[in-house]
Design a protein around this motif. Structure first.
Motif, mmCIF file in Angstrom:
data_model
loop_
_atom_site.group_PDB
_atom_site.id
_atom_site.type_symbol
_atom_site.label_atom_id
_atom_site.label_comp_id
_atom_site.label_asym_id
_atom_site.label_seq_id
_atom_site.Cartn_x
_atom_site.Cartn_y
_atom_site.Cartn_z
ATOM 1 N N LEU A 1 -2.317 39.955 14.601
ATOM 2 C CA LEU A 1 -2.940 40.595 15.756
ATOM 3 C C LEU A 1 -3.127 39.618 16.913
ATOM 4 O O LEU A 1 -2.924 39.980 18.082
ATOM 5 N N LEU A 2 -3.492 38.378 16.597
ATOM 6 C CA LEU A 2 -3.617 37.365 17.653
ATOM 7 C C LEU A 2 -2.279 37.088 18.328
ATOM 8 O O LEU A 2 -2.216 36.917 19.552
ATOM 9 N N LEU A 3 -1.212 37.046 17.543
ATOM 10 C CA LEU A 3 0.113 36.837 18.128
ATOM 11 C C LEU A 3 0.530 38.015 19.002
ATOM 12 O O LEU A 3 1.139 37.819 20.062
ATOM 13 N N ILE A 4 0.215 39.223 18.588
ATOM 14 C CA ILE A 4 0.543 40.398 19.399
ATOM 15 C C ILE A 4 -0.216 40.356 20.720
ATOM 16 O O ILE A 4 0.354 40.584 21.794
ATOM 17 N N GLY B 1 10.589 35.802 25.678
ATOM 18 C CA GLY B 1 9.870 35.217 24.553
ATOM 19 C C GLY B 1 8.668 36.052 24.154
ATOM 20 O O GLY B 1 8.385 36.237 22.965
ATOM 21 N N ALA B 2 7.958 36.596 25.143
ATOM 22 C CA ALA B 2 6.802 37.441 24.856
ATOM 23 C C ALA B 2 7.222 38.711 24.134
ATOM 24 O O ALA B 2 6.566 39.143 23.184
ATOM 25 N N LEU B 3 8.332 39.313 24.556
ATOM 26 C CA LEU B 3 8.817 40.511 23.873
ATOM 27 C C LEU B 3 9.232 40.215 22.442
ATOM 28 O O LEU B 3 8.974 41.020 21.532
ATOM 29 N N LEU B 4 9.848 39.066 22.212
ATOM 30 C CA LEU B 4 10.215 38.688 20.840
ATOM 31 C C LEU B 4 8.983 38.458 19.977
ATOM 32 O O LEU B 4 8.945 38.887 18.812
ATOM 33 N N ILE B 5 7.982 37.792 20.535
ATOM 34 C CA ILE B 5 6.739 37.563 19.785
ATOM 35 C C ILE B 5 6.079 38.890 19.433
ATOM 36 O O ILE B 5 5.630 39.098 18.296
ATOM 37 N N ILE B 6 6.014 39.808 20.379
ATOM 38 C CA ILE B 6 5.397 41.112 20.132
ATOM 39 C C ILE B 6 6.167 41.872 19.061
ATOM 40 O O ILE B 6 5.579 42.419 18.115
ATOM 41 N N PHE B 7 7.499 41.901 19.181
ATOM 42 C CA PHE B 7 8.321 42.662 18.236
ATOM 43 C C PHE B 7 8.179 42.135 16.814
ATOM 44 O O PHE B 7 7.904 42.903 15.883
ATOM 45 N N PHE B 8 8.349 40.826 16.624
ATOM 46 C CA PHE B 8 8.313 40.278 15.270
ATOM 47 C C PHE B 8 6.900 40.272 14.682
ATOM 48 O O PHE B 8 6.735 40.447 13.472
ATOM 49 N N SER B 9 5.883 40.100 15.516
ATOM 50 C CA SER B 9 4.516 40.150 15.012
ATOM 51 C C SER B 9 4.137 41.557 14.577
ATOM 52 O O SER B 9 3.492 41.746 13.538
ATOM 53 N N PHE B 10 4.530 42.543 15.360
ATOM 54 C CA PHE B 10 4.241 43.921 14.996
ATOM 55 C C PHE B 10 4.989 44.308 13.725
ATOM 56 O O PHE B 10 4.443 44.985 12.850
ATOM 57 N N ARG B 11 6.214 43.857 13.627
ATOM 58 C CA ARG B 11 7.001 44.127 12.423
ATOM 59 C C ARG B 11 6.372 43.472 11.191
ATOM 60 O O ARG B 11 6.296 44.084 10.121
ATOM 61 N N ALA B 12 5.903 42.247 11.322
ATOM 62 C CA ALA B 12 5.242 41.559 10.210
ATOM 63 C C ALA B 12 3.931 42.254 9.851
ATOM 64 O O ALA B 12 3.592 42.367 8.667
#
Length: 86
Positions: free
Chosen positions: A48-51, A7-18
């Motif tokens: 940035l907070l989500l990342i 879940g953390a990897l998905l949050i990082i990936f999609f937040s960085f992409r956004a």
């Protein structure tokens, strides 16, 4: 810890992409509207907070896996707290 890490990897990936997509779209806009600029900065701050939170959850998963800890998310707090009596 596997699911927290995934879940953390998905949050990082999609937040960085956004974050990257918002920056590209804002550069293509030429309007100098103040409200859109504020909206852009709020979106980027949220991303940035989500990342950062994704990175912290990933570190939690890695450290817990290495040290053999198990994190239990439960609504019954009193069950999981060990009370040391005299």
């Amino acid at each position: 810890m596997f699911w927290i890490g995934c879940g953390a990897l998905l949050i990082i990936f999609f937040s960085f992409r956004a974050y990257i997509n918002n920056r590209k779209k804002f550069r293509m806009k030429i309007t100098g509207d103040q409200s859109s600029r504020l909206y852009f900065y709020l979106l980027q701050g949220g991303n940035l907070l989500l990342i950062i939170s994704g990175l912290l959850f990933l570190m939690l998963a890695i450290v817990s896996h290495v040290n053999g800890f198990e994190v239990i998310f439960s609504s019954d707090v009193a069950y999981h707290i060990k009370i040391n009596g005299s």
